[in-house]
Design a protein around this motif. Structure first.
Motif, mmCIF file in Angstrom:
data_model
loop_
_atom_site.group_PDB
_atom_site.id
_atom_site.type_symbol
_atom_site.label_atom_id
_atom_site.label_comp_id
_atom_site.label_asym_id
_atom_site.label_seq_id
_atom_site.Cartn_x
_atom_site.Cartn_y
_atom_site.Cartn_z
ATOM 1 N N HIS A 67 0.837 -1.195 0.000
ATOM 2 C CA HIS A 67 0.000 0.000 0.000
ATOM 3 C C HIS A 67 0.876 1.251 0.000
ATOM 4 C CE1 HIS A 67 1.082 -0.452 4.215
ATOM 5 N NE2 HIS A 67 0.712 0.819 4.414
ATOM 6 N N THR A 68 0.257 2.390 -0.159
ATOM 7 C CA THR A 68 0.974 3.671 -0.117
ATOM 8 C C THR A 68 0.198 4.666 0.740
ATOM 9 O OG1 THR A 68 -0.149 4.569 -2.045
ATOM 10 C CG2 THR A 68 1.912 3.405 -2.455
ATOM 11 N N HIS A 69 0.899 5.679 1.185
ATOM 12 C CA HIS A 69 0.287 6.846 1.830
ATOM 13 C C HIS A 69 0.708 8.033 0.968
ATOM 14 C CE1 HIS A 69 -0.774 4.385 5.252
ATOM 15 N NE2 HIS A 69 0.459 3.909 5.244
ATOM 16 N N GLU A 70 -0.199 8.480 0.144
ATOM 17 C CA GLU A 70 0.117 9.493 -0.864
ATOM 18 C C GLU A 70 0.443 10.859 -0.298
ATOM 19 O OE1 GLU A 70 0.748 8.957 -3.998
ATOM 20 O OE2 GLU A 70 0.230 6.839 -3.838
ATOM 21 N N MET A 87 10.003 -2.684 0.631
ATOM 22 C CA MET A 87 9.814 -1.350 0.098
ATOM 23 C C MET A 87 10.849 -1.110 -0.995
ATOM 24 S SD MET A 87 10.074 2.339 2.055
ATOM 25 C CE MET A 87 11.828 2.205 2.372
ATOM 26 N N ASP A 88 10.387 -0.656 -2.139
ATOM 27 C CA ASP A 88 11.277 -0.291 -3.228
ATOM 28 C C ASP A 88 12.220 -1.446 -3.597
ATOM 29 O OD1 ASP A 88 12.284 1.440 -5.191
ATOM 30 O OD2 ASP A 88 13.790 2.280 -3.839
ATOM 31 N N ILE A 102 9.703 5.776 5.587
ATOM 32 C CA ILE A 102 9.000 5.443 4.354
ATOM 33 C C ILE A 102 8.574 6.760 3.703
ATOM 34 C CG2 ILE A 102 7.027 4.244 3.349
ATOM 35 C CD1 ILE A 102 7.137 2.426 5.910
ATOM 36 N N GLY A 105 4.291 8.446 -0.616
ATOM 37 C CA GLY A 105 3.935 7.766 -1.858
ATOM 38 C C GLY A 105 4.692 6.488 -2.154
ATOM 39 N N GLU A 106 5.564 6.044 -1.251
ATOM 40 C CA GLU A 106 6.363 4.830 -1.486
ATOM 41 C C GLU A 106 5.542 3.582 -1.139
ATOM 42 O OE1 GLU A 106 9.368 2.961 -3.008
ATOM 43 O OE2 GLU A 106 9.815 5.052 -2.477
ATOM 44 N N ARG A 107 5.442 2.642 -2.093
ATOM 45 C CA ARG A 107 4.730 1.386 -1.844
ATOM 46 C C ARG A 107 5.530 0.537 -0.863
ATOM 47 N NH1 ARG A 107 0.870 -0.709 -4.781
ATOM 48 N NH2 ARG A 107 1.826 -2.761 -4.998
ATOM 49 N N HIS A 108 4.811 -0.058 0.100
ATOM 50 C CA HIS A 108 5.467 -0.886 1.098
ATOM 51 C C HIS A 108 4.476 -1.892 1.685
ATOM 52 C CE1 HIS A 108 3.662 2.490 3.264
ATOM 53 N NE2 HIS A 108 3.635 1.730 4.354
#
Length: 128
Positions: A67-70, A87-88, A102, A105-108
């Protein structure tokens, strides 16, 4: 090893809006990921929307899926248990004392492996 339960049974959360005992806060089930529980220790109401802080428990064998937190930077501080954060393309082992930043916007994804995983998740600006 830090004993999360005992620390948070005694913890007092002091904010500009008041004081409360962490032990009296309810564990809330994550709305999407099963086996994931949260205590909302500090919310945007306490900080003018600048910061929120959440105690997170991921049950052994469960995960917070990708998921991401934009809009928020997130900081994980591992308190107890074991697992990992993907992540990444990088897999970071989680154990007590690990902190992970994190970016916005980084997917993790976070998984508990071998025991329940407890971490403090902080968001800026506030998630809630």
């Amino acid at each position: 090893m830090l004993q999360t339960k005992s620390v948070f049974q005694e913890a007092t959360i002091v904010t500009p809006t008041g004081e409360r005992l962490a032990a009296r806060l309810e564990w809330v089930q994550h709305p999407v990921f099963s086996g994931v529980w949260m205590k909302h220790l500090v919310t945007g109401k306490d900080t003018g929307g600048l910061l929120s802080c959440h105690l997170v428990r991921v049950e052994d064998g469960c995960e917070i899926g990708m998921h991401t937190h934009e809009a928020s930077l997130e900081l994980h501080e591992v308190l107890s248990g074991t697992g990992n954060c993907l992540m990444d393309g990088r897999d970071t082992p989680y154990q007590p004392g690990v902190c992970l930043v994190i970016p916005v916007g980084e997917r993790h994804a976070v998984a508990a492996k071998g025991s329940d995983l407890h971490l403090m998740a902080k968001f800026s600006p506030a998630l809630l």
